[in-house]
Design a protein around this motif. Structure first.
Motif, mmCIF file in Angstrom:
data_model
loop_
_atom_site.group_PDB
_atom_site.id
_atom_site.type_symbol
_atom_site.label_atom_id
_atom_site.label_comp_id
_atom_site.label_asym_id
_atom_site.label_seq_id
_atom_site.Cartn_x
_atom_site.Cartn_y
_atom_site.Cartn_z
ATOM 1 N N ALA A 136 0.833 -1.205 0.000
ATOM 2 C CA ALA A 136 0.000 0.000 0.000
ATOM 3 C C ALA A 136 0.868 1.256 0.000
ATOM 4 C CB ALA A 136 -0.928 0.001 1.211
ATOM 5 N N TYR A 137 1.887 1.265 0.844
ATOM 6 C CA TYR A 137 2.754 2.444 0.928
ATOM 7 C C TYR A 137 3.538 2.647 -0.369
ATOM 8 C CZ TYR A 137 6.574 5.513 2.216
ATOM 9 O OH TYR A 137 7.467 6.547 2.230
ATOM 10 N N ASP A 138 4.128 1.593 -0.890
ATOM 11 C CA ASP A 138 4.905 1.708 -2.131
ATOM 12 C C ASP A 138 4.027 2.158 -3.295
ATOM 13 O OD1 ASP A 138 7.117 0.871 -0.745
ATOM 14 O OD2 ASP A 138 7.036 -1.204 -1.453
ATOM 15 N N TYR A 139 2.820 1.601 -3.363
ATOM 16 C CA TYR A 139 1.882 1.930 -4.438
ATOM 17 C C TYR A 139 1.505 3.411 -4.392
ATOM 18 C CZ TYR A 139 -2.502 1.725 -7.143
ATOM 19 O OH TYR A 139 -3.508 1.944 -8.053
ATOM 20 N N LEU A 140 1.118 3.893 -3.217
ATOM 21 C CA LEU A 140 0.683 5.281 -3.089
ATOM 22 C C LEU A 140 1.847 6.260 -3.232
ATOM 23 C CD1 LEU A 140 -1.876 4.807 -0.189
ATOM 24 C CD2 LEU A 140 -2.384 5.258 -2.591
ATOM 25 N N LYS A 141 3.002 5.876 -2.742
ATOM 26 C CA LYS A 141 4.175 6.740 -2.895
ATOM 27 C C LYS A 141 4.517 6.902 -4.379
ATOM 28 C CE LYS A 141 9.006 7.242 -1.461
ATOM 29 N NZ LYS A 141 10.143 6.601 -0.723
ATOM 30 N N LYS A 142 4.398 5.814 -5.128
ATOM 31 C CA LYS A 142 4.645 5.858 -6.571
ATOM 32 C C LYS A 142 3.673 6.827 -7.257
ATOM 33 C CE LYS A 142 5.405 1.862 -8.315
ATOM 34 N NZ LYS A 142 5.201 0.485 -8.852
ATOM 35 N N LEU A 143 2.411 6.801 -6.820
ATOM 36 C CA LEU A 143 1.407 7.687 -7.412
ATOM 37 C C LEU A 143 1.682 9.146 -7.055
ATOM 38 C CD1 LEU A 143 -1.946 5.734 -6.960
ATOM 39 C CD2 LEU A 143 -0.318 5.669 -8.841
ATOM 40 N N LEU A 144 2.140 9.397 -5.822
ATOM 41 C CA LEU A 144 2.455 10.767 -5.413
ATOM 42 C C LEU A 144 3.597 11.344 -6.241
ATOM 43 C CD1 LEU A 144 2.134 10.391 -1.537
ATOM 44 C CD2 LEU A 144 0.729 11.858 -2.996
ATOM 45 N N ILE A 145 4.525 10.500 -6.636
ATOM 46 C CA ILE A 145 5.629 10.939 -7.495
ATOM 47 C C ILE A 145 5.126 11.127 -8.928
ATOM 48 C CG2 ILE A 145 7.832 10.263 -8.505
ATOM 49 C CD1 ILE A 145 8.400 8.740 -5.865
ATOM 50 N N MET A 146 4.307 10.199 -9.402
ATOM 51 C CA MET A 146 3.818 10.228 -10.776
ATOM 52 C C MET A 146 2.954 11.447 -11.054
ATOM 53 S SD MET A 146 1.806 7.186 -12.807
ATOM 54 C CE MET A 146 0.233 7.421 -11.986
ATOM 55 N N VAL A 147 2.153 11.876 -10.060
ATOM 56 C CA VAL A 147 1.215 12.965 -10.287
ATOM 57 C C VAL A 147 1.923 14.290 -10.566
ATOM 58 C CG1 VAL A 147 0.969 13.752 -7.900
ATOM 59 C CG2 VAL A 147 -0.993 13.885 -9.460
ATOM 60 N N GLU A 148 3.172 14.398 -10.137
ATOM 61 C CA GLU A 148 3.919 15.642 -10.329
ATOM 62 C C GLU A 148 4.165 15.942 -11.804
ATOM 63 O OE1 GLU A 148 7.463 15.294 -8.043
ATOM 64 O OE2 GLU A 148 6.428 15.249 -6.108
ATOM 65 N N SER A 149 4.153 14.914 -12.642
ATOM 66 C CA SER A 149 4.437 15.130 -14.069
ATOM 67 C C SER A 149 3.319 14.582 -14.970
ATOM 68 C CB SER A 149 5.765 14.456 -14.442
ATOM 69 O OG SER A 149 5.731 13.066 -14.159
ATOM 70 N N SER A 150 2.149 14.340 -14.398
ATOM 71 C CA SER A 150 1.054 13.750 -15.179
ATOM 72 C C SER A 150 -0.170 14.647 -15.186
ATOM 73 C CB SER A 150 0.651 12.384 -14.597
ATOM 74 O OG SER A 150 1.722 11.479 -14.639
ATOM 75 N N GLN A 151 -0.898 14.612 -16.293
ATOM 76 C CA GLN A 151 -2.205 15.240 -16.367
ATOM 77 C C GLN A 151 -3.254 14.184 -15.990
ATOM 78 O OE1 GLN A 151 -2.519 16.958 -20.278
ATOM 79 N NE2 GLN A 151 -1.007 18.546 -19.836
ATOM 80 N N PRO A 152 -4.496 14.614 -15.712
ATOM 81 C CA PRO A 152 -5.502 13.663 -15.216
ATOM 82 C C PRO A 152 -5.669 12.408 -16.060
ATOM 83 C CG PRO A 152 -6.297 15.893 -14.923
ATOM 84 C CD PRO A 152 -5.004 15.999 -15.670
ATOM 85 N N PHE A 153 -5.770 12.537 -17.377
ATOM 86 C CA PHE A 153 -5.997 11.335 -18.196
ATOM 87 C C PHE A 153 -4.813 10.382 -18.109
ATOM 88 C CE2 PHE A 153 -5.486 8.901 -22.109
ATOM 89 C CZ PHE A 153 -6.694 8.203 -22.112
ATOM 90 N N GLU A 154 -3.608 10.884 -18.232
ATOM 91 C CA GLU A 154 -2.428 10.020 -18.156
ATOM 92 C C GLU A 154 -2.344 9.342 -16.794
ATOM 93 O OE1 GLU A 154 2.474 10.278 -18.446
ATOM 94 O OE2 GLU A 154 1.258 12.091 -18.602
ATOM 95 N N PHE A 155 -2.627 10.099 -15.746
ATOM 96 C CA PHE A 155 -2.542 9.569 -14.380
ATOM 97 C C PHE A 155 -3.533 8.419 -14.179
ATOM 98 C CE2 PHE A 155 -3.942 9.694 -9.914
ATOM 99 C CZ PHE A 155 -2.727 9.510 -9.277
ATOM 100 N N PHE A 156 -4.808 8.671 -14.464
ATOM 101 C CA PHE A 156 -5.828 7.660 -14.200
ATOM 102 C C PHE A 156 -5.764 6.492 -15.182
ATOM 103 C CE2 PHE A 156 -7.881 11.297 -11.993
ATOM 104 C CZ PHE A 156 -7.989 10.707 -10.742
ATOM 105 N N SER A 157 -5.389 6.759 -16.429
ATOM 106 C CA SER A 157 -5.291 5.656 -17.390
ATOM 107 C C SER A 157 -4.114 4.741 -17.050
ATOM 108 C CB SER A 157 -5.155 6.191 -18.821
ATOM 109 O OG SER A 157 -3.984 6.974 -18.972
ATOM 110 N N THR A 158 -3.064 5.291 -16.455
ATOM 111 C CA THR A 158 -1.943 4.459 -16.002
ATOM 112 C C THR A 158 -2.365 3.572 -14.836
ATOM 113 O OG1 THR A 158 -0.317 6.115 -16.705
ATOM 114 C CG2 THR A 158 0.416 4.480 -15.106
ATOM 115 N N ILE A 159 -3.117 4.146 -13.902
ATOM 116 C CA ILE A 159 -3.623 3.363 -12.771
ATOM 117 C C ILE A 159 -4.519 2.236 -13.253
ATOM 118 C CG2 ILE A 159 -5.178 3.455 -10.768
ATOM 119 C CD1 ILE A 159 -4.137 6.326 -10.313
ATOM 120 N N LEU A 160 -5.405 2.543 -14.192
ATOM 121 C CA LEU A 160 -6.383 1.568 -14.660
ATOM 122 C C LEU A 160 -5.798 0.567 -15.638
ATOM 123 C CD1 LEU A 160 -9.339 4.063 -15.102
ATOM 124 C CD2 LEU A 160 -9.238 2.194 -13.438
ATOM 125 N N GLY A 161 -4.730 0.975 -16.348
ATOM 126 C CA GLY A 161 -4.120 0.096 -17.341
ATOM 127 C C GLY A 161 -2.889 -0.620 -16.824
#
Length: 252
Positions: A136-161
């Protein structure tokens, strides 16, 4: 209302289990042969679907859904709020128990009980205690880093894909969740076309949206269909239930 939905469900279950014959097709009755028509969407529709699922009868769900009322979308929005404010305990708890991470009640209690500081801070401190906490921690930490350079579609499509989110949602919530997930991604793209992309702006924009999806329930799936009379125009079914024909109409 509950008794009526339960009675219809038991009748359908009895037919299927007993191999009741559908004379017009010279075969046994299948869930896809059955349609339940109502005049309006309301509590009865939800109860009818719940009772069918309770008995293990395949059901396609409602023909129209409000996007923001779907569990998958509520989880994705909770994730978006956590990303903007990691100290938001409520949204983090929703994510931890949701399909994307999948902790149980005891896990959440262990993380929450007698903690000092936010739930996120405690997860960070105690993640080494259990492999599920570490994931859980590694997953969420990865997302916190990813969001810094992602727009909404890229962010959520990466999570879902690539991160497997769509598969997790469908395993937990069933195939009906696919329609709302697809529409959510469509709205991400629409927002980016019409606005300067930002996560705060996207969350405010989509939470003010009242998108209603009309689902195609005539796709050949072997499922009971629960629909309004209006939504069923042009569709056919071998067996049709009309459960609310005895109510007294209101005159104004």
């Amino acid at each position: 209302m509950v008794k009526l939905a339960e009675s219809i469900s038991i009748t359908i279950k009895t037919w299927i289990d007993a191999g009741e014959k559908l004379e017009s097709r010279s075969r046994t009755i299948q869930p896809g042969d059955i349609m339940i028509l109502v005049r309006t969407r309301g509590q009865f529709v939800e109860e009818m679907i719940r009772q069918l699922k309770k008995l293990g009868i395949p059901v396609s769900g409602s023909d129209r859904i409000i996007l923001l009322q779907q569990i998958a979308i509520m989880d994705l929005l909770a994730l978006g709020r956590f990303i903007l404010l990691p100290e938001d305990d409520l949204n983090l708890a929703i994510i931890l128990k949701g399909p994307l991470i999948g902790l149980n009640d005891m896990d959440l209690l262990k993380l929450s009980h007698e903690r000092k500081g936010s739930l996120w801070e405690n997860l960070k401190k105690t993640c080494f205690q259990k492999k599920e906490f570490q994931f859980a921690y590694d997953y969420l930490k990865k997302l916190l880093i990813m969001v810094e350079s992602s727009q909404p579609f890229e962010f959520f499509s990466t999570i879902l894909g690539p991160f497997g989110g769509r598969t997790k949602f469908l395993l937990r919530l069933g195939p009906d969740a696919a329609d709302s997930i697809d529409e959510f991604l469509n709205l991400c793209l629409r927002y980016e076309r019409e606005h300067t992309p930002s996560f705060t702006g996207f969350l405010e924009w989509i939470e003010a949206d009242e998108t209603e999806l009309k689902r195609d329930l005539d796709r050949g799936n072997n499922e009971v269909r629960v629909m309004t009379v209006h939504g069923a125009k042009g569709l056919q079914s071998s067996i049709v239930f009309l459960p609310d024909t005895c109510s007294i109409p209101s005159f104004r």
